[in-house]
Design a protein around this motif. Sequence first.
Motif, PDB file in Angstrom:
ATOM      1  N   TYR A 128      38.787  41.203  42.444  1.00  0.00           N
ATOM      2  CA  TYR A 128      39.285  42.482  41.926  1.00  0.00           C
ATOM      3  C   TYR A 128      40.785  42.334  41.730  1.00  0.00           C
ATOM      4  O   TYR A 128      41.513  42.016  42.673  1.00  0.00           O
ATOM      5  CB  TYR A 128      38.952  43.569  42.939  1.00  0.00           C
ATOM      6  CG  TYR A 128      39.205  45.004  42.557  1.00  0.00           C
ATOM      7  CD1 TYR A 128      38.186  45.788  42.014  1.00  0.00           C
ATOM      8  CD2 TYR A 128      40.434  45.610  42.803  1.00  0.00           C
ATOM      9  CE1 TYR A 128      38.394  47.131  41.713  1.00  0.00           C
ATOM     10  CE2 TYR A 128      40.640  46.956  42.506  1.00  0.00           C
ATOM     11  CZ  TYR A 128      39.622  47.712  41.956  1.00  0.00           C
ATOM     12  OH  TYR A 128      39.816  49.037  41.666  1.00  0.00           O
ATOM     13  N   GLU A 129      41.253  42.532  40.496  1.00  0.00           N
ATOM     14  CA  GLU A 129      42.683  42.418  40.187  1.00  0.00           C
ATOM     15  C   GLU A 129      43.381  43.743  40.476  1.00  0.00           C
ATOM     16  O   GLU A 129      42.983  44.788  39.955  1.00  0.00           O
ATOM     17  CB  GLU A 129      42.884  42.030  38.719  1.00  0.00           C
ATOM     18  CG  GLU A 129      44.346  41.946  38.335  1.00  0.00           C
ATOM     19  CD  GLU A 129      44.583  41.745  36.841  1.00  0.00           C
ATOM     20  OE1 GLU A 129      45.767  41.712  36.438  1.00  0.00           O
ATOM     21  OE2 GLU A 129      43.591  41.630  36.088  1.00  0.00           O
ATOM     22  N   LEU A 159      37.086  49.048  48.733  1.00  0.00           N
ATOM     23  CA  LEU A 159      36.848  47.793  48.035  1.00  0.00           C
ATOM     24  C   LEU A 159      35.716  47.002  48.676  1.00  0.00           C
ATOM     25  O   LEU A 159      34.903  46.384  47.976  1.00  0.00           O
ATOM     26  CB  LEU A 159      38.139  46.973  48.011  1.00  0.00           C
ATOM     27  CG  LEU A 159      39.268  47.587  47.178  1.00  0.00           C
ATOM     28  CD1 LEU A 159      40.582  46.869  47.429  1.00  0.00           C
ATOM     29  CD2 LEU A 159      38.919  47.556  45.692  1.00  0.00           C
ATOM     30  N   VAL A 179      33.615  43.858  46.814  1.00  0.00           N
ATOM     31  CA  VAL A 179      34.672  42.902  46.497  1.00  0.00           C
ATOM     32  C   VAL A 179      34.852  41.918  47.647  1.00  0.00           C
ATOM     33  O   VAL A 179      34.883  42.296  48.810  1.00  0.00           O
ATOM     34  CB  VAL A 179      35.990  43.658  46.209  1.00  0.00           C
ATOM     35  CG1 VAL A 179      37.173  42.715  46.176  1.00  0.00           C
ATOM     36  CG2 VAL A 179      35.865  44.445  44.910  1.00  0.00           C
ATOM     37  N   LEU A 211      40.783  39.586  46.401  1.00  0.00           N
ATOM     38  CA  LEU A 211      41.747  40.358  45.634  1.00  0.00           C
ATOM     39  C   LEU A 211      42.744  39.415  44.982  1.00  0.00           C
ATOM     40  O   LEU A 211      43.211  38.461  45.611  1.00  0.00           O
ATOM     41  CB  LEU A 211      42.525  41.330  46.531  1.00  0.00           C
ATOM     42  CG  LEU A 211      41.732  42.403  47.270  1.00  0.00           C
ATOM     43  CD1 LEU A 211      42.686  43.256  48.107  1.00  0.00           C
ATOM     44  CD2 LEU A 211      40.970  43.281  46.288  1.00  0.00           C
ATOM     45  N   LEU A 248      37.158  41.715  38.240  1.00  0.00           N
ATOM     46  CA  LEU A 248      37.242  43.076  37.727  1.00  0.00           C
ATOM     47  C   LEU A 248      38.707  43.499  37.726  1.00  0.00           C
ATOM     48  O   LEU A 248      39.471  43.114  38.611  1.00  0.00           O
ATOM     49  CB  LEU A 248      36.449  44.047  38.608  1.00  0.00           C
ATOM     50  CG  LEU A 248      35.047  43.639  39.054  1.00  0.00           C
ATOM     51  CD1 LEU A 248      34.451  44.738  39.938  1.00  0.00           C
ATOM     52  CD2 LEU A 248      34.150  43.380  37.859  1.00  0.00           C
ATOM     53  N   TYR A 249      39.094  44.294  36.763  1.00  0.00           N
ATOM     54  CA  TYR A 249      40.453  44.847  36.703  1.00  0.00           C
ATOM     55  C   TYR A 249      40.422  46.243  37.304  1.00  0.00           C
ATOM     56  O   TYR A 249      39.538  47.045  36.977  1.00  0.00           O
ATOM     57  CB  TYR A 249      40.919  44.868  35.251  1.00  0.00           C
ATOM     58  CG  TYR A 249      42.344  45.307  35.034  1.00  0.00           C
ATOM     59  CD1 TYR A 249      43.352  45.007  35.949  1.00  0.00           C
ATOM     60  CD2 TYR A 249      42.697  46.010  33.887  1.00  0.00           C
ATOM     61  CE1 TYR A 249      44.657  45.397  35.733  1.00  0.00           C
ATOM     62  CE2 TYR A 249      44.009  46.401  33.648  1.00  0.00           C
ATOM     63  CZ  TYR A 249      44.981  46.094  34.575  1.00  0.00           C
ATOM     64  OH  TYR A 249      46.288  46.489  34.364  1.00  0.00           O
ATOM     65  N   TYR A 250      41.379  46.551  38.168  1.00  0.00           N
ATOM     66  CA  TYR A 250      41.335  47.815  38.908  1.00  0.00           C
ATOM     67  C   TYR A 250      41.101  48.993  37.946  1.00  0.00           C
ATOM     68  O   TYR A 250      41.662  49.049  36.855  1.00  0.00           O
ATOM     69  CB  TYR A 250      42.634  48.019  39.719  1.00  0.00           C
ATOM     70  CG  TYR A 250      43.789  48.584  38.909  1.00  0.00           C
ATOM     71  CD1 TYR A 250      44.064  49.952  38.883  1.00  0.00           C
ATOM     72  CD2 TYR A 250      44.607  47.754  38.155  1.00  0.00           C
ATOM     73  CE1 TYR A 250      45.101  50.471  38.132  1.00  0.00           C
ATOM     74  CE2 TYR A 250      45.655  48.257  37.403  1.00  0.00           C
ATOM     75  CZ  TYR A 250      45.893  49.621  37.396  1.00  0.00           C
ATOM     76  OH  TYR A 250      46.921  50.136  36.637  1.00  0.00           O
ATOM     77  N   GLU A 295      35.936  49.960  37.176  1.00  0.00           N
ATOM     78  CA  GLU A 295      34.685  50.451  37.749  1.00  0.00           C
ATOM     79  C   GLU A 295      34.483  51.945  37.551  1.00  0.00           C
ATOM     80  O   GLU A 295      33.378  52.459  37.760  1.00  0.00           O
ATOM     81  CB  GLU A 295      34.601  50.088  39.238  1.00  0.00           C
ATOM     82  CG  GLU A 295      35.515  50.883  40.157  1.00  0.00           C
ATOM     83  CD  GLU A 295      36.932  50.340  40.277  1.00  0.00           C
ATOM     84  OE1 GLU A 295      37.605  50.689  41.266  1.00  0.00           O
ATOM     85  OE2 GLU A 295      37.378  49.591  39.381  1.00  0.00           O
ATOM     86  N   TYR A 327      28.411  49.849  39.094  1.00  0.00           N
ATOM     87  CA  TYR A 327      29.146  48.634  39.489  1.00  0.00           C
ATOM     88  C   TYR A 327      28.756  48.215  40.898  1.00  0.00           C
ATOM     89  O   TYR A 327      28.493  47.033  41.165  1.00  0.00           O
ATOM     90  CB  TYR A 327      30.655  48.878  39.415  1.00  0.00           C
ATOM     91  CG  TYR A 327      31.280  48.489  38.099  1.00  0.00           C
ATOM     92  CD1 TYR A 327      31.828  47.224  37.909  1.00  0.00           C
ATOM     93  CD2 TYR A 327      31.339  49.387  37.036  1.00  0.00           C
ATOM     94  CE1 TYR A 327      32.416  46.861  36.708  1.00  0.00           C
ATOM     95  CE2 TYR A 327      31.925  49.041  35.823  1.00  0.00           C
ATOM     96  CZ  TYR A 327      32.463  47.770  35.669  1.00  0.00           C
ATOM     97  OH  TYR A 327      33.035  47.410  34.474  1.00  0.00           O
TER      98      TYR A 327
END
Length: 537
Positions: free
Chosen positions: A44-45, A72, A77, A80, A371-373, A376, A437
């Motif tokens: 997760y970015e 998260l 996730v 990070l 995934l980009y913050y 989701e 997600y």
Amino acid sequence: MTRSLCVLAVLCGALTARAAPPVRPAAAAPPGWQLEWARGAVFYEVFVRSFADSNGDGVGDFNGLTSKLDYLKELGVEGLWLMPIFESPSYHGYDVVNYEKVDSEYGTEEDFDRLLREAHRRGIRIVVDFVINHTGAEHPWFVESAASPDSPRRDWYVWRQDDPGWKQPWGNGPTWHRKGDAYYYGIFWSGMPDLNHRNPEVRAEMKRLASLWLARGVDGFRLDAARHITEKGPGEAQNNTPETHAFWREFSAHVRGVRPDALLVGEVWSTTPEILPYYGSTARLRGGDELPMLFNFPVAEAAVNALETGDPARLATTLAEVTKAYPSGVLDAPFLTNHDQTRVATLLKGDERRLRSAPAVLLTLPGTPFLYYGEEIGLPNGPGEEGDPAKRRPLPWDGSEKGGFTAGKPWKPFVEGWQARNVAAQLADPGSLLHRYRLLIHVRRASPALRLGTLKLLPASKEAPSVVAFLREAEGERVLVVHNVGATPATVLQALPAAPGEALFSDPEVTATAEQGKRGTWRLSVPAYSSAVWRLR
């Protein structure tokens, strides 16, 4: 967003002029990678500035992120990626002025250490952005370098007396910038002068800094602008040079020697043939002797294209190319969009049906998905704003006045419609995108085939061009994945090696039935924008 070795010929000449040295025991080879923890994990970015603010100044911080780690973890996730956290004068942090300190806007050194401890306690690893190609123009190294041609750090950057007129390889921006009576090289802009990685002192300093952060507890680095480390001339000679690859072999060997379980993930924003060499030699070292993980930009672009157009042909072609070309054992990192790109929700024009297809496609692909913050919850770009800040707006946690993000004024406004599209609203709705997600991530984590397996594309159907189907297989499990990315229902006749059994995931009304009179052939009926995953018996 790049430099390396050039003394080999001199050394070879010196050695041949001397008597043969006495035989000494061979130095121990650097250890191999120990990165199975990252294979198939979900990352997760996070842009810390926009994630969660704990002190009311409107800027997200480490303590805010720490307070959301349970969210998260429940999302599923396992890792990070933190966008730049080192001291910097800018909002984005890619112009570092001190590699040994965290940005005080994000908190104290102790706050960051606590974030690491709490993430590790939950089984979440943290990779930080390490901007090696360049520093900020305000970095003391550059200030000293620019002060005089006789400066001890003059050669830490790239200087010349004239401007050769090179342009950025992706556009028309200049890459040489005037300072006093000379010009320095900065491929991105004048505020980011490129380091000279031909200088062994610079290389040694980058390795020292990597050791410092690994000892502190970070689990690896996302390596910005990995293909630009050392330039040789104008145009494409600013990309992918032999010296760049030599630098990554040297840096990679150092990191493996310090912590072989530390992840290096490289940004090589290019085509598959140009990405692949950055793994280095997989014959010499399983996983590659350069960068063990690389972002898969071609798959990302093809996946988003399939979702935008309803036609998965480009995605299928790209997956076939990757399956054939990628060496065994390397780590692939698919994604949809990142902080440099228009958000997927904006590209898909907020169409909820296509947004729901997006995680189904991404999370059934091989590799380590990122995934980009905000992705989701379908977070779009900020309205009416151009440039990168539009892609990096604060995350709304609830529908209150301050969005649950801060007690003060957010550093940037929330996106339009955040009062309805926020984390709390979607947590309360079992049918939300956020729950989709979460479900898909947990299905992926529980399935060896989805998490670790190979991919084999099944033949496309002329009668159902919006459907893409493939098999994923790992030891002990084989699954069938089917996606209809189009706006109309589709039916496909598919020859399968075994009968579909348990549905690990299925949208409503997706069915698989045996075709009468055709042994081993199955009729797959897939409504518009629907997906399913079956375990084969």
